[in-house]
Scaffold this motif. Structure first.
Motif, short mmCIF file in Angstrom:
data_model
loop_
_atom_site.label_atom_id
_atom_site.label_comp_id
_atom_site.label_asym_id
_atom_site.label_seq_id
_atom_site.Cartn_x
_atom_site.Cartn_y
_atom_site.Cartn_z
N GLN A 277 0.82 -1.21 0.00
CA GLN A 277 0.00 0.00 0.00
C GLN A 277 0.86 1.26 0.00
N LYS B 76 1.05 4.75 1.55
CA LYS B 76 0.50 5.41 2.73
C LYS B 76 0.92 6.86 2.80
N ASP B 77 0.04 7.69 3.34
CA ASP B 77 0.38 9.09 3.53
C ASP B 77 1.56 9.20 4.48
N GLU B 78 2.53 10.04 4.11
CA GLU B 78 3.78 10.10 4.89
C GLU B 78 3.58 10.57 6.33
N CYS C 236 1.04 9.73 8.20
CA CYS C 236 0.24 8.75 8.94
C CYS C 236 1.11 7.95 9.91
N LEU D 75 2.65 4.70 11.19
CA LEU D 75 3.01 3.47 10.49
C LEU D 75 2.16 2.30 10.95
N GLU E 136 -0.96 2.39 11.88
CA GLU E 136 -2.38 2.64 11.68
C GLU E 136 -3.03 1.43 11.00
N GLY E 137 -4.10 0.96 11.58
CA GLY E 137 -4.80 -0.19 11.03
C GLY E 137 -4.33 -1.52 11.57
N LYS F 289 6.13 7.31 12.37
CA LYS F 289 5.49 7.87 11.19
C LYS F 289 5.95 7.14 9.93
N VAL F 290 5.07 7.11 8.93
CA VAL F 290 5.39 6.47 7.66
C VAL F 290 6.62 7.12 7.03
#
Length: 454
Positions: free
Chosen positions: A225, A227-229, A231, A233, A235-236, A297-298
């Motif tokens: 996927q 992912k928004d930078e 977001c 890491l 998340e989900g 963070k991503v």
């Protein structure tokens, strides 16, 4: 308010166990990871003593002026090669006798700036403006056991020392997150006639710098996927019964995709160069990065992976050049191409941590030699059975070329007939001067990176 350093408890035990053995001081490196709020120290390693200085350092009146800046800086350079993405040399420690308790600040300041300058010179990437630029110096008095922790901004040559907090925590990196990918590369580096006065190493680094821009601008898929930078890491990820994210031994699969087409508003121009030779690097490399599990963070994870990709390719080339110089490879008289084996990557775990460090192994080096090098550089015992060879070596053959520049795609028929999973080939063709060309094979694990030449 100064920075806070969260330190693995085993680091404290390691520092307290260091015996001066009659020396005026012992110094070493602090290894870990920076974040916007705090820094994490997961490992400390003393700098190996320099043989000719052993006698001088045994005199109790020896001053910290005897601290060999060049020797300590070279140790930092060697150790930085052994760090996967996300880990850095965060600073230095020094343990002194009571008599030298106040005679250390200038020596440590000079050392921290010299180390950072030397390590930066070898990198294919630059720190961003948002990143932490403070590096730590830790002074411990062997008699009183008092700790003095200070930081310097290495981007400011005039910076003065700032106090910092040093706090121990048990099991700091037991739940750190890992990211893994295999990157397939195909790099062509022309050696122009105008740069024949440069060393092969410098010409190669200039070519790798251009390739590094592609890596920086690539798209990174995490577990398939985008992912928004900004977001989180994690998340989900699944929650435990206590509401905490389950992160133990969590590994993320990363794919690296480069741009195939330029933007319509981006204009491209062709450059014609008269070249005396070329360097070709083609194949696959195993990359790993680690990141702390405290709201990662991503963008931090992607950045760590990018830097591991760049570091491992540059480090292998540098190690190979050093080996060629040490072994005095003879100059070729004709226009030939020759394949040598590049070092491949070996990982070893840090006890009590999910983090693994790495080293590079030539085909003729034994597991015992790699173990001894780990012990010498990191001052920690490891077991041979813990060594994880991430990449396989296969053979590559040598061939000659008369005034021609063969494509790497034409070397398939020259390769051994047994199955080969993937090959990194660094092929240098040069009509004049030294000819050096190298090959290493590595185990690819299915993560694809497509490199398209201009």
């Amino acid at each position: 308010m100064g920075r806070t350093y969260i330190v693995e408890e085993t680091v404290g035990q390691y520092l307290s166990n260091i015996n001066l053995q009659g020396k005026a001081f012992v110094s070493g490196l602090l290894i870990g990871q920076c974040s916007s709020q705090k820094d994490y120290v997961i490992l400390a390693t003393r700098t190996p003593p320099k043989e000719e200085l052993n006698e001088n350092l045994k005199h109790p009146k020896a001053k910290l002026d005897n601290l060999d800046e060049e020797w300590a800086t070279e140790h930092a350079n060697q150790v930085s090669r052994m760090l996967p993405g996300g880990l850095l040399v965060l600073g230095v420690f020094i343990i002194t006798t009571l008599e030298l308790a106040n005679d250390f600040q200038n020596a440590l300041r000079r050392l921290i700036f010299a180390m950072e300058k030397s390590m930066n010179r070898k990198r294919l990437w630059n720190f961003t403006e948002e990143e932490v630029s403070e590096r730590v110096t830790l002074h411990i008095c062997s008699s009183t056991k008092k700790i003095f922790c200070r930081t310097y901004d290495v981007h400011d040559p005039k910076s003065s020392a700032k106090p910092a907090d040093w706090k121990y925590q048990n099991g700091l990196s037991t739940s750190w997150l890992s990211l893994e990918c295999t990157v397939h590369i195909n790099i062509h580096i022309p050696l122009s006639t105008t740069s024949v006065s440069y060393t092969l190493e410098k010409n190669t680094k200039n070519g790798l710098t251009r390739w590094a821009k592609q890596i920086e601008n690539s798209v990174y898929l995490i577990n398939g996927q985008v992912k928004d930078e900004d977001c989180d890491l994690l998340e989900g990820q699944k929650k435990s019964s206590r509401g905490n994210t389950q992160t133990t031994s969590h590994c993320f699969d990363v794919r690296v995709l480069t741009q195939l087409l330029l933007n319509s508003d981006h204009r491209s121009t062709a450059t014609v160069q008269i070249c005396s030779g070329s360097v070709n690097l083609k194949g696959a490399v195993k990359c790993r990065a680690y990141i702390h599990s405290h709201k990662p963070k991503v963008k931090d994870a992607v950045q760590a992976m990018k830097r591991d990709i760049l570091n491992t390719v540059a480090d292998r080339c540098e190690i190979l050049f050093e080996d060629l110089l040490l072994n005095e490879i003879p100059e070729k008289k004709d226009s030939e191409k020759e394949f040598h084996i590049l070092p491949h990557r070996v990982f070893v775990p840090i006890p009590g941590s999910t983090v693994m460090l790495c080293d590079y192994k030539f085909g003729d080096e034994s597991a015992e030699e790699i173990r001894d090098h780990f012990i010498e550089m990191l001052d920690h015992m490891i077991q041979i059975e813990d060594l994880e060879i991430a990449e396989e070596i296969n053979t590559a053959c040598m061939s000659s070329s008369v005034n021609s520049e063969a494509s790497l795609d034409n070397t398939d028929d020259e390769q051994p007939k047994q199955p080969i999973k993937a090959t990194i080939v660094l092929k240098i063709q040069q009509n004049i001067g030294v000819i050096a060309a190298f090959a290493v094979t590595v185990l690819a694990v299915g993560i694809s990176f497509h490199y398209f030449t201009d």
